[in-house]
Design an enzyme around this catalytic site. Structure first.
Site, PDB file in Angstrom:
ATOM      1  N   LYS A  83      24.501  33.266  27.889  1.00 45.55           N
ATOM      2  CA  LYS A  83      25.675  32.716  27.212  1.00 45.55           C
ATOM      3  C   LYS A  83      26.899  32.977  28.079  1.00 45.55           C
ATOM      4  O   LYS A  83      27.146  34.119  28.486  1.00 45.55           O
ATOM      5  CB  LYS A  83      25.819  33.443  25.867  1.00 45.55           C
ATOM      6  CG  LYS A  83      26.501  32.660  24.781  1.00 45.55           C
ATOM      7  CD  LYS A  83      26.326  33.464  23.482  1.00 45.55           C
ATOM      8  CE  LYS A  83      27.096  32.909  22.352  1.00 45.55           C
ATOM      9  NZ  LYS A  83      27.131  33.838  21.218  1.00 45.55           N
TER      10      LYS A  83
HETATM   11  C1  E4P Z   1      28.362  32.169  18.425  1.00 43.88           C
HETATM   12  O1  E4P Z   1      27.363  32.233  19.098  1.00 43.88           O
HETATM   13  C2  E4P Z   1      29.148  33.346  18.019  1.00 43.88           C
HETATM   14  O2  E4P Z   1      28.369  34.496  18.174  1.00 43.88           O
HETATM   15  C3  E4P Z   1      29.551  33.347  16.574  1.00 43.88           C
HETATM   16  O3  E4P Z   1      29.029  32.264  15.851  1.00 43.88           O
HETATM   17  C4  E4P Z   1      30.956  33.724  16.308  1.00 43.88           C
HETATM   18  O4  E4P Z   1      31.213  33.667  14.938  1.00 43.88           O
HETATM   19  P1  E4P Z   1      32.416  34.408  14.223  1.00 43.88           P
HETATM   20  O5  E4P Z   1      33.597  33.493  14.223  1.00 43.88           O
HETATM   21  O6  E4P Z   1      31.909  34.650  12.837  1.00 43.88           O
HETATM   22  O7  E4P Z   1      32.669  35.680  14.967  1.00 43.88           O
END
Ligand code: E4P
Length: 225
Positions: A83
């Protein structure tokens, strides 16, 4: 639609995996920091349980650092997805890693133009953040629809991974729009199963069954003979 759990918590992953309905995992540095454990050990443990894609995010912000960091992460298991953030260096790393045959999830996407760049960079997944856009009075779901349309227009293979999900309606709307994947916290995954009428209906069925004569039990036994 594939369901990923957005967590680094092993117990949550284990519970969700037992349902047989879990397709993969996404983690991020904030989620990993909460676990207070070695990232690599955690990934190894998760990979022992989940055969679908597991996103592991780099914390370097420069191109060379990201590519270097990706190597030991990708070596942990064949289903690790690297990622990277949606920055110029992140997209350069996306191109380099994709060329090496690695799967890449481009995260922190907040606009259709960013999603277009990620697809051109060969991303396997693009992660638009629904909840965080809704939080600032922008329409997260509209972004999902725009990205899907753009990807369709040009035949991009990049999968749309709806992220920053806060409740089941986000998932239903993303599914209606045609998002490929939704990644959600464990609490939201649990909510998907719930409806008060299911609970009430089941309670009533069981109460009626209990009240019935022994005949129902005899019927059941004879059916299995
Ligand atoms: C995506 O891969 C992120 O880890 C995640 O969905 C972030 O979400 P949040 O806004 O709840 O932190």
């Amino acid at each position: 639609m594939q369901f990923f759990l957005d967590t680094a918590n092993f117990n949550e992953i284990k519970d969700a995996a037992e349902t047989g309905l879990l397709d993969g995992i996404t983690t991020n540095p904030s989620l990993v920091a909460k676990e207070k454990r070695s990232f690599q050990d955690l990934l190894r443990e998760i990979a022992g349980l989940v055969k679908g894609p597991i996103s592991a995010e780099v914390v370097s912000t420069d191109f060379a650092g990201m590519v270097k960091e990706a190597q030991p992460l990708a070596a942990i298991a064949p289903n690790i997805v690297i990622k990277v953030p949606l920055t110029p260096d992140g997209l350069r790393a996306c191109q380099a890693l994709s060329r090496e045959g690695k799967k890449v999830n481009v995260t922190l996407c907040f606009s259709a133009s960013q999603a277009l760049l990620a697809a051109k960079a060969g991303a396997t997944y693009i992660s638009p953040f629904l909840g965080r856009l809704d939080d600032v009075s922008e329409n997260g779901m509209e972004l999902i629809r725009q990205i899907l349309q753009i990807y369709r227009n040009y035949g991009f293979k990049t999968k749309v991974l709806a992220a920053s999900i806060r409740h089941p309606i986000h998932i239903v709307d993303a599914a209606l729009a045609g998002a490929d994947v939704a990644t959600m916290p464990y609490s939201v995954f649990q909510m998907l199963f719930k409806h008060p009428l299911t609970d009430r209906g089941l309670e009533k069925f069981l109460a009626d069954w209990k009240k019935s004569s022994g005949l129902t039990k005899v019927d059941r036994n004879s059916a299995s003979q």
